[in-house]
Design a protein around this motif. Structure first.
Motif, PDB file in Angstrom:
ATOM      1  N   MET A 305      30.726 -40.747  22.709  1.00  0.00           N
ATOM      2  CA  MET A 305      32.024 -40.926  23.371  1.00  0.00           C
ATOM      3  C   MET A 305      32.773 -42.152  22.847  1.00  0.00           C
ATOM      4  N   LEU A 306      32.037 -43.158  22.427  1.00  0.00           N
ATOM      5  CA  LEU A 306      32.664 -44.409  21.970  1.00  0.00           C
ATOM      6  C   LEU A 306      33.321 -44.270  20.597  1.00  0.00           C
ATOM      7  N   PHE A 307      33.005 -43.177  19.881  1.00  0.00           N
ATOM      8  CA  PHE A 307      33.589 -42.982  18.551  1.00  0.00           C
ATOM      9  C   PHE A 307      34.793 -42.035  18.564  1.00  0.00           C
ATOM     10  N   THR A 308      35.161 -41.534  19.741  1.00  0.00           N
ATOM     11  CA  THR A 308      36.242 -40.550  19.812  1.00  0.00           C
ATOM     12  C   THR A 308      37.590 -41.142  19.412  1.00  0.00           C
ATOM     13  N   VAL A 309      37.989 -42.247  20.022  1.00  0.00           N
ATOM     14  CA  VAL A 309      39.302 -42.866  19.716  1.00  0.00           C
ATOM     15  C   VAL A 309      39.379 -43.348  18.270  1.00  0.00           C
ATOM     16  N   PRO A 310      38.339 -44.053  17.744  1.00  0.00           N
ATOM     17  CA  PRO A 310      38.393 -44.430  16.317  1.00  0.00           C
ATOM     18  C   PRO A 310      38.579 -43.233  15.384  1.00  0.00           C
ATOM     19  N   LEU A 311      37.986 -42.085  15.752  1.00  0.00           N
ATOM     20  CA  LEU A 311      38.120 -40.882  14.920  1.00  0.00           C
ATOM     21  C   LEU A 311      39.557 -40.379  14.886  1.00  0.00           C
ATOM     22  N   ILE A 312      40.239 -40.456  16.021  1.00  0.00           N
ATOM     23  CA  ILE A 312      41.643 -40.014  16.093  1.00  0.00           C
ATOM     24  C   ILE A 312      42.508 -40.905  15.192  1.00  0.00           C
ATOM     25  N   PHE A 313      42.273 -42.221  15.258  1.00  0.00           N
ATOM     26  CA  PHE A 313      42.996 -43.154  14.367  1.00  0.00           C
ATOM     27  C   PHE A 313      42.686 -42.850  12.907  1.00  0.00           C
ATOM     28  N   ALA A 314      41.414 -42.552  12.618  1.00  0.00           N
ATOM     29  CA  ALA A 314      41.009 -42.252  11.236  1.00  0.00           C
ATOM     30  C   ALA A 314      41.750 -41.026  10.714  1.00  0.00           C
ATOM     31  N   ALA A 315      41.838 -39.978  11.539  1.00  0.00           N
ATOM     32  CA  ALA A 315      42.540 -38.752  11.137  1.00  0.00           C
ATOM     33  C   ALA A 315      44.008 -39.049  10.839  1.00  0.00           C
ATOM     34  N   ALA A 316      44.630 -39.878  11.678  1.00  0.00           N
ATOM     35  CA  ALA A 316      46.045 -40.220  11.487  1.00  0.00           C
ATOM     36  C   ALA A 316      46.253 -41.030  10.201  1.00  0.00           C
ATOM     37  N   LEU A 317      45.399 -42.038   9.983  1.00  0.00           N
ATOM     38  CA  LEU A 317      45.544 -42.905   8.795  1.00  0.00           C
ATOM     39  C   LEU A 317      45.247 -42.153   7.504  1.00  0.00           C
ATOM     40  N   ASP A 387      29.219 -34.047  15.116  1.00  0.00           N
ATOM     41  CA  ASP A 387      29.589 -34.691  16.370  1.00  0.00           C
ATOM     42  C   ASP A 387      30.411 -35.929  15.998  1.00  0.00           C
ATOM     43  N   GLN A 388      30.766 -36.754  16.979  1.00  0.00           N
ATOM     44  CA  GLN A 388      31.685 -37.864  16.685  1.00  0.00           C
ATOM     45  C   GLN A 388      31.113 -38.875  15.692  1.00  0.00           C
ATOM     46  N   MET A 389      29.833 -39.213  15.833  1.00  0.00           N
ATOM     47  CA  MET A 389      29.286 -40.229  14.928  1.00  0.00           C
ATOM     48  C   MET A 389      29.138 -39.693  13.498  1.00  0.00           C
ATOM     49  N   ARG A 390      28.856 -38.399  13.354  1.00  0.00           N
ATOM     50  CA  ARG A 390      28.789 -37.808  12.005  1.00  0.00           C
ATOM     51  C   ARG A 390      30.181 -37.759  11.397  1.00  0.00           C
ATOM     52  N   ALA A 391      31.176 -37.325  12.192  1.00  0.00           N
ATOM     53  CA  ALA A 391      32.556 -37.252  11.696  1.00  0.00           C
ATOM     54  C   ALA A 391      33.083 -38.648  11.360  1.00  0.00           C
ATOM     55  N   PHE A 392      32.699 -39.653  12.158  1.00  0.00           N
ATOM     56  CA  PHE A 392      33.072 -41.049  11.884  1.00  0.00           C
ATOM     57  C   PHE A 392      32.516 -41.492  10.535  1.00  0.00           C
ATOM     58  N   SER A 393      31.282 -41.106  10.251  1.00  0.00           N
ATOM     59  CA  SER A 393      30.648 -41.464   8.970  1.00  0.00           C
ATOM     60  C   SER A 393      31.379 -40.812   7.798  1.00  0.00           C
ATOM     61  N   VAL A 394      31.857 -39.578   7.981  1.00  0.00           N
ATOM     62  CA  VAL A 394      32.618 -38.881   6.930  1.00  0.00           C
ATOM     63  C   VAL A 394      33.942 -39.601   6.681  1.00  0.00           C
ATOM     64  N   ALA A 395      34.619 -40.013   7.767  1.00  0.00           N
ATOM     65  CA  ALA A 395      35.894 -40.737   7.633  1.00  0.00           C
ATOM     66  C   ALA A 395      35.687 -42.062   6.914  1.00  0.00           C
ATOM     67  N   MET A 396      34.586 -42.756   7.231  1.00  0.00           N
ATOM     68  CA  MET A 396      34.258 -44.012   6.540  1.00  0.00           C
ATOM     69  C   MET A 396      34.075 -43.765   5.047  1.00  0.00           C
ATOM     70  N   ALA A 397      33.366 -42.690   4.723  1.00  0.00           N
ATOM     71  CA  ALA A 397      33.118 -42.356   3.311  1.00  0.00           C
ATOM     72  C   ALA A 397      34.421 -42.103   2.580  1.00  0.00           C
ATOM     73  N   ALA A 398      35.368 -41.411   3.251  1.00  0.00           N
ATOM     74  CA  ALA A 398      36.646 -41.070   2.623  1.00  0.00           C
ATOM     75  C   ALA A 398      37.408 -42.318   2.195  1.00  0.00           C
ATOM     76  N   SER A 399      37.409 -43.352   3.045  1.00  0.00           N
ATOM     77  CA  SER A 399      38.168 -44.572   2.711  1.00  0.00           C
ATOM     78  C   SER A 399      37.399 -45.488   1.760  1.00  0.00           C
ATOM     79  N   ILE A 400      36.114 -45.699   2.020  1.00  0.00           N
ATOM     80  CA  ILE A 400      35.341 -46.647   1.201  1.00  0.00           C
ATOM     81  C   ILE A 400      35.130 -46.120  -0.213  1.00  0.00           C
ATOM     82  N   THR A 401      34.913 -44.819  -0.366  1.00  0.00           N
ATOM     83  CA  THR A 401      34.714 -44.247  -1.706  1.00  0.00           C
ATOM     84  C   THR A 401      35.942 -44.455  -2.577  1.00  0.00           C
TER      85      THR A 401
END
Length: 544
Positions: A305-317, A387-401
C-alpha cells in the motif's frame, strides 16, 4: 435451450464489441481527415503541398500508433499492480504525454532520426527525400499497428529507424546507411532489456530483504520506504532533467541565471537537482509513513500500500519524459517534409511548426485512449503478475537504466527497458521460489521412498496371508486392512509425485509472451525497412 441462450449471449457481445470497434475507428479516421484537411488548406498554392498533406496524414497515423503501443510501457506496470485503474492510467498518460510533447518536445528536431542515413546522398534532390520520409512514416506506423494487434510491445524508435533506413536504401543504395549507428541500435536489443531486468530485480530483492522478509514489516517500512521513494525521486528528476528538459534548457538557464550557460544540462547539474528534490521527498514520505503505519497490517499487502502513490507519480513522470522524447518519432520526418516543401531544399535540422507538434501530441493521446488498453494489459499482467513493489522496481529500472546508459554512451530503448524490467522481477520470483523448491522436492522424494518401503512390506504380508491354507477370522480381517493400507499408500505416493511435478512446473514468467516479444523486437528494424522500401518504390511509381 441453454445452448441457444449461450449463442445469443455471444452474438450480443460480438455486436457490442464490433460497435465499439466501429466508434474507435470513426474517431481515428476523423482525426486523420482533420489533419489532412488542415495541412492541405493551410499550405495552398505551395508546390508539393499535396505531399505535405499526405505526409501529415501519415504523421497522425504514426502518432496514434505510438500512443497505442509505446505508452503502455509507462503505465502498464501501475495498472497491472492495481495502483491505477485503466481509465485513470489513460487520463494521466494522455495529459502528461501531451504536456511532455508541447512543453519539452523542442522546436527543432533532427530530420533523420539518430543520423542513420547520409542526407548528402540525395544530392539536394527534394522529391526523393520527401518520398523517403513519407515511406518511413507510413512503414513505421503500419509495423506498429501490426505489433499492437499481436499484443507485442515494440520500440517506436526502432520502427522509425527501420523505416528511414529502408527508404534511404531504396532511394540511394546501401552506401547511404551509417552502419556503425545501425550496429549500436542492434546492440540495444540486448543492452536495454538486460540492464532493465538486472536493475529491476536488484531493487525488488532489496525491498524484499529490507522489509518483506522481516518479522516486523511495519517498523522496517518506516525506515526503508522513505529511502526507496527518495532514490526514485532522485532518479526521476535526474532522468527528466537529462531527457525531458534538454530541449528547453537554454530557456531555463535564462531564468535561473546562476546555472552554467550551456545548451543542455550536464549529468552533475541534473544529479544535484535530483538530490535536492529527493531530500524534500524523503522528509515528506517519512512523515506520511509514520502517520499511516498504525493503520497498516504487518503483512506484504500492508507494505504494498505504501508504494501506490509513488507508482502513480512514476507513471506520470515516465509519460512526460516519453512525450518529450518520442514525439520526434512521429513528427521528425513530418517536420523534415514540411521544411523541404516550404523551403524547396533539404536540411539536417528543421523547425517544428505548432500544428506539426499538435499532430504528434494529440495523435499520441488519441491513440492511447482508443487502442492503448490492449498493450497496457499485456505489459501490466500478461508477462508476469505484478504488485506495487514489483511495479515500483520496474519504474526504477526505467529511469536508472536511461541515466546509466546515457552516461556510458550506450543506445537503449525505453520499451525494451520497461519490458526487460518486468522479465527481471518475474525471473527473480522464479529464482526465489526455486531455492525453496529443492527442499520441497527432496522432502517429497524421501516421503515417496518411505511409502514405497511400507507398500512393499504390506504387499509381502498380504501375499503371505493369502498363501496361507488355514486362515482364521483375524487373518481375513487383516487381509481387508492390508488392502485398505496398500490403497492408502498408493494414493500418498501419487499425491507426492503430483506435488513434485507442480513444484517443478512453477513459472512466474509466461514463456510464450517472452518468445513473442523478443521475436517482435528482433524483426522490428528489418520489417519496417523492407516495408518502407516497398512503399518508397510504390510512391515513386505513382508519381513518375
Amino acid at each position: 435451450m441453454e445452448m441457444i441462450q449461450t449463442v445469443k449471449k455471444m452474438e450480443k457481445e460480438a455486436i457490442k464489441s464490433s460497435g465499439i470497434d466501429f466508434i474507435r475507428l470513426g474517431f481515428a479516421l476523423f482525426f486523420m481527415v482533420a489533419v489532412l484537411s488542415y495541412s492541405f488548406l493551410s499550405s495552398g498554392g505551395i508546390p508539393n503541398n499535396v505531399f505535405l498533406a499526405i505526409a501529415a496524414l501519415f504523421g497522425a497515423y504514426m502518432a496514434m500508433n505510438i500512443g497505442a503501443n509505446d505508452v503502455a510501457n509507462n503505465v502498464g506496470p501501475a495498472v497491472g499492480s492495481k495502483a491505477l485503474t485503466m481509465g485513470g492510467a489513460i487520463i494521466i498518460a494522455a495529459i502528461f504525454e501531451g504536456s511532455g510533447a508541447f512543453i519539452a518536445g523542442g522546436d527543432v528536431v533532427k530530420t533523420i532520426k539518430k543520423g542513420i542515413i547520409d542526407i548528402d546522398a540525395f544530392g539536394g534532390n527534394v522529391d526523393p527525400f520527401i518520398w523517403a520520409m513519407m515511406a518511413a512514416l507510413l512503414a513505421a506506423a503500419l509495423w506498429l499497428n501490426f505489433a499492437t494487434m499481436m499484443k507485442a510491445p515494440v520500440s517506436t524508435t526502432h520502427s522509425i529507424v527501420g523505416g528511414v533506413m529502408g527508404a534511404g536504401i531504396a532511394a540511394a543504395g546501401f552506401s547511404i546507411v551509417a552502419w556503425g549507428t545501425m550496429g549500436k541500435i542492434a546492440a540495444s536489443w540486448v543492452i536495454s532489456p538486460v540492464l532493465g531486468g538486472i536493475i529491476a530485480a536488484t531493487f525488488l530483492f532489496a525491498i524484499k530483504k529490507t522489509m518483506v522478509f522481516k518479522e516486523n514489516k511495519i517498523d522496517a517500512a518506516k525506515k526503508w520506504v522513505p529511502i526507496f521513494v527518495a532514490i526514485m525521486s532522485w532518479a526521476f528528476v535526474t532522468y527528466l532533467t537529462l531527457k525531458g528538459l534538454k530541449k528547453i534548457w537554454p530557456s531555463i538557464v535564462d531564468v535561473l541565471v546562476f546555472l552554467p550557460d550551456a545548451k543542455k544540462p550536464s549529468f552533475l547539474i541534473a544529479a544535484v537537482f535530483g538530490l535536492i528534490v529527493a531530500l524534500v521527498v524523503y522528509m515528506i514520505v517519512k512523515k506520511t509513513v509514520q502517520h499511516r503505519a498504525s493503520s497498516l497490517e504487518n503483512t506484504r499487502a500492508g507494505i504494498n500500500m505504501l508504494f501506490t502513490v509513488p507508482l502513480i507519480f512514476a507513471a506520470a513522470l515516465l509519460s512526460f519524459a516519453h512525450g518529450a522524447n518520442d514525439v520526434a518519432n512521429a513528427i521528425g520526418p513530418l517536420a523534415a517534409i514540411n521544411d523541404a516543401v516550404m523551403t524547396g531544399g533539404i536540411s539536417t535540422k528543421a523547425g517544428i511548426p505548432l500544428w506539426v507538434m499538435a499532430v504528434g501530441a494529440l495523435g499520441i493521446a488519441i491513440g492511447l485512449a482508443l487502442y492503448g488498453p490492449k498493450l497496457i494489459r499485456t505489459v501490466g499482467s500478461e508477462i508476469t503478475e505484478l504488485d506495487q513493489m514489483r511495479a515500483f522496481s520496474v519504474a526504477m529500472a526505467a529511469s536508472i537504466t536511461v541515466i546509466i546508459a546515457s552516461q556510458l554512451g550506450l543506445p537503449v530503448s525505453s520499451t525494451h527497458i520497461a519490458v526487460g524490467g518486468i522479465f527481471g522481477v518475474g525471473f527473480l520470483r522464479e529464482y526465489l521460489a526455486s531455492t525453496g523448491q529443492e527442499e520441497i522436492i527432496e522432502k517429497e522424494q524421501g516421503n515417496i521412498e518411505d511409502e514405497k518401503k511400507m507398500l512393499k512390506a504390506y504387499t509381502g504380508e498380504l501375499k503371505t496371508l493369502e498363501d496361507k491354507e488355514n486362515k482364521t477370522k483375524s487373518d481375513y480381517e487383516r487381509i481387508v486392512d492390508l488392502y485398505k493400507a496398500i490403497d492408502h499408500e498408493e494414493d500418498k505416493i501419487k499425491a507426492a509425485k503430483k506435488h513434485i511435478k507442480n513444484v517443478e512446473k512453477v513459472k512466474y514468467v509466461k514463456r510464450d509472451a517472452v518468445k513473442k516479444i523478443i521475436a517482435a523486437w528482433v524483426i522490428t528494424v528489418p520489417a519496417a525497412a523492407v516495408l518502407s522500401a516497398a512503399i518508397f518504390f510504390m510512391i515513386k511509381g505513382i508519381v513518375l
